[in-house]
Structure formats: C-alpha cells, structure tokens
Design a protein around this motif. Structure first.
Motif, short mmCIF file in Angstrom:
data_model
loop_
_atom_site.label_atom_id
_atom_site.label_comp_id
_atom_site.label_asym_id
_atom_site.label_seq_id
_atom_site.Cartn_x
_atom_site.Cartn_y
_atom_site.Cartn_z
N ASN A 195 0.80 -1.22 0.00
CA ASN A 195 0.00 0.00 0.00
C ASN A 195 0.84 1.28 0.00
O ASN A 195 0.72 2.13 0.88
N ILE A 196 1.69 1.37 -1.00
CA ILE A 196 2.48 2.57 -1.24
C ILE A 196 1.74 3.42 -2.27
O ILE A 196 1.36 2.93 -3.33
N ILE A 197 1.54 4.70 -1.94
CA ILE A 197 0.80 5.59 -2.85
C ILE A 197 1.47 6.96 -2.91
O ILE A 197 2.39 7.26 -2.16
N TYR A 212 9.55 10.81 -3.29
CA TYR A 212 8.85 10.82 -2.00
C TYR A 212 7.47 10.22 -2.19
O TYR A 212 6.86 10.34 -3.25
N TYR A 213 6.98 9.56 -1.15
CA TYR A 213 5.74 8.81 -1.27
C TYR A 213 5.14 8.59 0.12
O TYR A 213 5.79 8.84 1.15
N ARG A 214 3.90 8.14 0.15
CA ARG A 214 3.29 7.72 1.41
C ARG A 214 3.49 6.24 1.57
O ARG A 214 3.06 5.43 0.75
N GLY A 215 4.15 5.87 2.68
CA GLY A 215 4.44 4.47 2.93
C GLY A 215 3.26 3.71 3.49
O GLY A 215 2.19 4.27 3.78
N ALA A 216 3.45 2.41 3.66
CA ALA A 216 2.39 1.54 4.18
C ALA A 216 1.97 1.92 5.59
O ALA A 216 0.87 1.57 6.02
N ASP A 217 2.85 2.61 6.33
CA ASP A 217 2.53 3.03 7.69
C ASP A 217 1.91 4.42 7.74
O ASP A 217 1.80 5.02 8.81
N ALA A 218 1.51 4.95 6.59
CA ALA A 218 0.85 6.26 6.49
C ALA A 218 1.74 7.40 6.95
O ALA A 218 1.29 8.35 7.58
N THR A 219 3.03 7.30 6.65
CA THR A 219 3.96 8.41 6.85
C THR A 219 4.67 8.69 5.54
O THR A 219 4.72 7.84 4.64
N LEU A 220 5.24 9.89 5.43
CA LEU A 220 5.99 10.24 4.23
C LEU A 220 7.40 9.66 4.30
O LEU A 220 8.05 9.71 5.34
N CYS A 245 -0.91 9.25 9.38
CA CYS A 245 -1.96 9.77 8.51
C CYS A 245 -1.50 10.96 7.67
O CYS A 245 -2.20 11.97 7.58
N VAL A 246 -0.32 10.87 7.09
CA VAL A 246 0.16 11.92 6.20
C VAL A 246 0.37 11.31 4.81
O VAL A 246 0.94 10.23 4.67
N GLU A 247 -0.11 12.01 3.78
CA GLU A 247 -0.01 11.52 2.42
C GLU A 247 0.32 12.68 1.48
O GLU A 247 0.56 13.80 1.92
N ALA A 248 0.34 12.39 0.19
CA ALA A 248 0.47 13.40 -0.86
C ALA A 248 1.67 14.32 -0.68
O ALA A 248 1.54 15.54 -0.59
#
Length: 459
Positions: A195-197, A212-220, A245-248
């Motif tokens: 779940n990398i986005i 840079y990306y949002r990792g599976a643990d919902a951090t950048l 809970c950080v993304e984008a």
C-alpha cells in the motif's frame, strides 16, 4: 509534487533531464499551486481544479475567488489529486485522478484526466488518458509526470494495484503526447512493502533523482536513485518528523536558495490539513515548520506546486483575479483562525464546517473609512462587533452605536510587527484578542496579551 530543477540561485529553470538551448530556459520568480477542495463533513467539497499563486511557496493566494479554474467534463466528471507540470516546449499539462464527490475511491478505473495549456490561462478540453488498462481491478490514483531524458518520453507515475497483487504500488506508464500511453509497469514498491501511494519525483539534483511517497505506515518517506529506471530507487528517508496519517508529498525547491527545500504533506487525521517541513532533499533532513510560517488556501487538499515566470504569474492574476475573502490567523495558536460560531467570535483550528465561518471581507470601517470592519462572507450584512466587550457577529442595524462597535484600527501586530492587531474605535485602550479561544476586546499589558491580540491577515 515534481518540481523543475533550479539552475543557480536566481531561479533560472530548464526542463529537467535534457540539454536545453539557452532560448528555451525561463526565469522563474513565483509559484503556482493546483489542488482540489475538501471539508470535514463534505459541505465544502469541490472535485474540480483550483489554482493559487505565491511569491515564496509558503503564503498562498487563491485565484478566481477560490472557485474552480477547470471543471471536469469527461470520465466521472470529477477529479482529485491534480498535478501540474511544465513540458519540454514550455507549455503545461495538468493530470488528475478521475473521481467524483461521494464515489467509491477504490473502484477500478484505468484512466486519468488530461488538460494542456500553452500559458496556464488557455486550456484544452478535458480528455481521458488510459494508463492502467491491464490491471482490471485497479484504480489509477494521484498521477504525476516527469521527463525521462534517456527514454525521450514522459513518465506518468500513479498509484495502482497490479494484477495478482492485493496492495497498491507506484506504477509507471510512458507517453510522448498524453493521448496514448504504454502498458504500466511497477516503478517502486520498496521491496514489496504494501500500500504505497502518492509518488513525487524530483530529478537531476547533482546527478541524483529523489522519490517521496506515502508508505504503508501512512507516513511520508523518501527514496533515491542515480537512474530513472523502474525498480532502481532505494529508500533513504524513513518518516520525517510527523504524525501518522500523512499523504500526498509535494517537494518544493526555493527559487532564491538552491539548498533550501520544503516538503508539503496532507495530514488527514482527523481532517485534511497541510503540514510543511523545511530541509534538504539531498540529505533527507527535515524539520517541521510552524503554521505561522505558511498559509494554504482554505480547504485545499492534495496539492502540487510548480515554479512560474513573472509573466505567467501576472497572466494568472489578470485572467482569474484573486479573492476578496480573508482570514485571520492567530499568532500564538497559528493552527487557529478567527471564526463565528453561534454568533460568538472565537478562534478554532481548521478545518471545520462551514469553512466560510472563518472568511471575512475587510471593508472600510463603518464609523471611519480609514479603519476596517469585518463583514462575514457567509452572512453578508453581519459584522464582528463588541458587545459588553465580547466580540460577536451581529447584523448591522444601521445605528451609529453599531458602526462604532464594529470599527477597528488596523495597526502593526503587538507581538510581531509584520502581522496585525486591531484597536477598538470607541475603546482605543482595547484590542481584539482571544481568551480561552473566545474573542473579546481588552486592554493589553503583558506579552501574553500581545500574542493573543496579534493576527495574520491572509486569503
């Protein structure tokens, strides 16, 4: 999102990854941000393309009264995650996820939205580009683009689930014209982590490329490579200082200091708001920036930031105008803004609904046009005024008493002269300040009083 390389400290920019003749270089002096709008309960949602401008990539002014610049007409007729990018010939492309308000985010969708423009003000029609057809059960989230000089093609990155997998990875599809694209491949999955986005690539910084990306643990997180080939990136930053809970991620380079970078992230717990870190992408060292140092457009979500020329900046202002709606940010609680709630003036952290509760028109003072009055955007004809020294929102009754109570002199901020404080017209020994987050007018004597009475006026 992806940022064109900065050559030197004055913002001389050429498209990345290519040897560009001198006539093709442009001198960037400002920034443009693309975003869509969201609010906690959905009342302010706008799955459309919005633009804002800034001289420093930190303080932003929405264009077009923070109304849409582009409204999708293809696909589901809704977008998220807009990404704007300068092409090799100096023109622009804007990509976006195809999703409408209230739709299932995870529904399979192989296509993304595409608009093109020669100048940021004249835009093509909305078209759909298929980038993910083989992965029949996958969405195609958060597209971004960079120029791959080795391939002489544009690489479109997006988040999706390849056939045979049950987790999201960063996929890539290549194009030369944004009309057709290659079959997708896995660009990055961090050795199979799930779940990398939300990828953002910066290319050609001293021969190194950064992702840079949002990792599976919902951090950048950050990865780097000397190649742009799929599978070549290796993680080098695990979770800059942040919560969950950080993304984008959006990586931005200063136009005046080549060693200065900012990392924007969309913090969505419990509701979407931007966090910003200051640092250096080459080392991966990031320090959280106080919200006193930046102001994002109200309701903005999942942004992308690009440098632009002064000509492009002025053309955007001439075409769309800015906004008359202003907000007042607290100096000592910079996540909080002046708002009205049940007729009471107070400061609360954004985001909240309705967002317009925190928006004001600063009009000539009702009692003295050299001063100011604060007219509510969502309750026109109602103003902040003091009553028994509490600051409340009331409808203007036309009386001289109301006019005096609703008029304030804007002066340099008592705690920071680059900010503002507001002195009562009819009680000039008192200033608007917050106390237990409620607004009142009070005499100011201590440093705490000064901090409580200081505000930043911003769109």
């Amino acid at each position: 999102m992806f940022l064109a390389a900065v050559v030197g400290a004055v913002g001389l920019v050429a498209p990345l990854g290519a040897a560009v003749p001198a006539h093709a270089a442009v001198v960037n002096s400002d920034y443009v941000m693309a975003y869509f709008v969201e609010s906690p309960t959905g009342s302010g949602n706008s799955n459309t393309v919005h633009l804002a401008v800034s001289p420093d990539a930190l303080e932003w002014t929405p264009l077009n009264q923070n109304q849409p610049i582009l409204t999708p007409t293809a696909g589901t007729k809704g977008i998220r995650d807009p990404f704007i990018y300068r092409l090799q010939d100096g023109s622009w492309v804007l990509l976006a996820t195809d999703i409408r308000t209230g739709a299932d985010f995870s529904a399979p969708n192989p296509a993304i939205h595409v608009w093109t423009s020669p100048d940021l003000v004249n835009w093509s029609s909305d078209t759909m580009l298929t980038v993910n057809a083989p992965n029949t059960q996958s969405y195609s989230w958060a597209p971004e683009v960079f120029w791959d000089a080795g391939r002489q093609q544009y690489a479109i990155l997006f988040s999706g689930i390849p056939n045979g997998s049950n987790v999201s990875k960063i996929l890539v599809s290549y194009t030369t014209d944004f009309k057709t694209a290659s079959s997708p491949a896995v660009f990055f999955d961090n050795n199979g982590q799930g779940n990398i986005i939300d990828a953002d690539v910066v290319t050609g910084v001293n021969g190194v490329n950064y992702l840079y990306y949002r990792g599976a643990d919902a951090t950048l997180r950050g990865a780097k490579s000397t190649s742009l080939d799929p599978g070549s990136f290796t993680e080098y930053v695990t979770a800059p200082p942040q919560g969950q809970c950080v993304e984008a991620p959006t990586v931005v380079r200063s136009l005046t200091n080549a060693n200065q970078w900012w990392l924007w992230g969309d913090n969505y717990c419990p509701n979407s708001k931007f966090d910003v870190w200051q640092g250096d992408v080459t080392t991966g060292n990031w320090t959280a920036l106080s919200k006193a140092n930046y102001t994002a457009p109200i309701g903005a979500k999942h942004n992308t930031i690009q440098p632009i020329t002064s000509t492009e900046y002025n053309a955007l202002l001439n075409k769309y105008g800015t906004t008359t709606a202003m907000r007042l940010k607290s100096w000592d609680y910079p996540d909080r803004y002046v708002r009205h709630q049940n007729g009471q003036g107070r400061i609360d952290p954004l985001p909240f609904d309705p967002q317009a509760d925190s928006q004001w028109k600063l009009v000539p003072g009702l009692a003295d046009p050299n001063d100011v009055s604060f007219e509510s955007v969502n309750y026109p004809g109602s103003y902040l005024r003091h009553s028994s020294f509490d600051v409340v929102l009331n409808t203007n009754d036309g009386s001289s008493q109301f006019a005096a109570d609703a008029t304030f002199k804007k002066v340099p901020g008592l705690a920071n002269s680059s900010w503002s404080s507001f002195q009562s017209y009819n009680y000039p020994d008192r200033y608007i300040r917050h106390y237990n987050f409620q607004l009142q007018i009070s005499p100011i004597s201590t440093s705490t009083d000064q901090a409580d009475a200081t505000f930043h006026v911003a769109p």
